[in-house]
Scaffold this motif. Structure first.
Motif, short mmCIF file in Angstrom:
data_model
loop_
_atom_site.label_atom_id
_atom_site.label_comp_id
_atom_site.label_asym_id
_atom_site.label_seq_id
_atom_site.Cartn_x
_atom_site.Cartn_y
_atom_site.Cartn_z
N ILE A 37 0.89 -1.23 -0.03
CA ILE A 37 -0.05 -0.16 0.01
C ILE A 37 1.03 1.19 0.02
CG2 ILE A 37 -1.95 -1.25 0.93
CD1 ILE A 37 -1.32 -0.10 3.65
N GLY A 38 0.22 2.54 -0.41
CA GLY A 38 1.00 3.50 -0.70
C GLY A 38 1.04 4.40 0.60
N ARG A 39 0.68 4.13 1.73
CA ARG A 39 1.13 4.88 2.82
C ARG A 39 0.98 3.99 4.15
NH1 ARG A 39 -4.44 6.83 5.25
NH2 ARG A 39 -3.22 7.82 6.86
N PRO A 40 1.63 4.08 5.17
CA PRO A 40 1.62 3.62 6.33
C PRO A 40 0.18 3.62 6.99
CG PRO A 40 2.84 5.39 6.83
CD PRO A 40 2.46 5.36 5.42
N VAL A 41 -0.62 2.35 6.96
CA VAL A 41 -1.87 2.04 7.77
C VAL A 41 -1.48 0.61 8.44
CG1 VAL A 41 -4.02 1.73 7.20
CG2 VAL A 41 -2.99 3.20 5.82
N SER A 42 -2.10 0.65 9.72
CA SER A 42 -2.16 -0.54 10.57
C SER A 42 -3.04 -1.36 9.86
CB SER A 42 -2.65 -0.32 11.86
OG SER A 42 -2.31 -1.47 12.64
N ALA A 43 -2.83 -2.56 9.60
CA ALA A 43 -3.51 -3.62 9.18
C ALA A 43 -4.25 -4.31 10.15
CB ALA A 43 -2.68 -4.82 8.42
N ASN A 44 -5.47 -3.57 10.58
CA ASN A 44 -6.21 -3.89 11.74
C ASN A 44 -7.55 -4.26 11.03
OD1 ASN A 44 -7.39 -1.36 10.99
ND2 ASN A 44 -6.90 -0.27 12.89
N ASP A 45 -7.75 -4.39 9.83
CA ASP A 45 -9.02 -5.12 9.30
C ASP A 45 -9.04 -5.77 7.87
OD1 ASP A 45 -11.61 -5.11 8.07
OD2 ASP A 45 -12.27 -3.24 8.45
N PRO A 46 -9.46 -7.13 7.86
CA PRO A 46 -9.33 -8.03 6.80
C PRO A 46 -9.66 -7.42 5.41
CG PRO A 46 -10.32 -9.16 8.65
CD PRO A 46 -10.06 -7.71 9.00
N GLU A 47 -10.49 -6.40 5.35
CA GLU A 47 -11.02 -5.72 4.17
C GLU A 47 -9.90 -5.09 3.60
OE1 GLU A 47 -14.09 -6.22 2.79
OE2 GLU A 47 -14.57 -7.78 4.66
N LEU A 48 -8.93 -4.71 4.17
CA LEU A 48 -7.81 -4.28 3.59
C LEU A 48 -7.24 -5.12 2.54
CD1 LEU A 48 -5.84 -1.65 3.74
CD2 LEU A 48 -4.38 -3.13 5.09
N PHE A 49 -7.52 -6.44 2.87
CA PHE A 49 -6.87 -7.58 1.86
C PHE A 49 -7.95 -7.79 0.81
CE2 PHE A 49 -4.35 -7.96 5.55
CZ PHE A 49 -2.97 -8.06 5.08
N ARG A 50 -9.26 -7.92 1.57
CA ARG A 50 -10.41 -8.33 0.69
C ARG A 50 -10.85 -7.42 -0.63
NH1 ARG A 50 -13.37 -9.94 5.95
NH2 ARG A 50 -12.90 -11.99 6.18
N ILE A 61 -8.79 -6.00 -2.79
CA ILE A 61 -7.96 -6.58 -3.79
C ILE A 61 -7.88 -8.03 -4.06
CG2 ILE A 61 -6.65 -4.24 -3.60
CD1 ILE A 61 -4.24 -6.35 -2.64
N GLY A 62 -8.99 -8.74 -3.52
CA GLY A 62 -9.08 -10.17 -3.90
C GLY A 62 -8.26 -10.97 -3.09
N ILE A 63 -7.61 -10.75 -1.85
CA ILE A 63 -6.93 -11.47 -1.18
C ILE A 63 -8.09 -12.20 0.09
CG2 ILE A 63 -4.97 -12.02 0.35
CD1 ILE A 63 -3.42 -10.10 -1.20
N GLU A 64 -8.53 -13.24 0.11
CA GLU A 64 -9.27 -13.56 1.11
C GLU A 64 -8.42 -14.08 2.53
OE1 GLU A 64 -11.58 -14.12 3.87
OE2 GLU A 64 -12.44 -13.25 1.83
N PRO A 65 -8.33 -13.48 3.49
CA PRO A 65 -7.51 -13.79 4.47
C PRO A 65 -7.97 -15.28 5.02
CG PRO A 65 -8.17 -11.54 5.00
CD PRO A 65 -8.89 -12.33 3.76
#
Length: 110
Positions: free
Chosen positions: A21-34, A36-40
């Motif tokens: 990703i283009g800026r620092p964001v804490s990965a605290n939500d699976p939707e961050l992956f979903r 773009i098509g990655i299902e955690p």
């Protein structure tokens, strides 16, 4: 809540999926992956660069969490830092026995 991550890229290397990703964001939500098509939930291992906010969302998906301590100012191992001008002993840097703890042990020993 919408979060602008300033762009995202999904890179696949062999069987490894990587989300950039283009800026620092804490990965605290699976939707961050979903989004773009990655299902955690389909992954055997998920690696996150995050501190603690991820647990509520990811622990139900993965079960076990293993912390990895990388070098830098965000270490969870407080003993790796050099401190000046702090009172000693101070927990968690030293093993501290507090009065209430001492009294409780004495009470149960008699």
């Amino acid at each position: 809540m919408k979060v602008n991550v300033k762009g995202a890229a999904h890179i696949r290397v062999g069987e490894l999926d990587i989300l950039l990703i283009g800026r620092p964001v804490s990965a605290n939500d699976p939707e961050l992956f979903r989004h773009i098509g990655i299902e955690p939930e389909t992954k055997k291992i998920i690696g996150l660069k995050a501190k603690n906010h991820f647990r509520a969302a990811f622990e139900p998906l993965v079960g076990s969490i293993i912390y990895v301590d990388a070098p830098g100012v965000a270490s969870n191992r407080l003993t790796t830092f050099k401190y000046q001008h702090i009172p000693k002993p101070i927990w968690p840097l030293q093993d501290v026995k507090y009065e209430s703890e001492k009294r409780r042990k004495e009470k149960w020993m008699h």
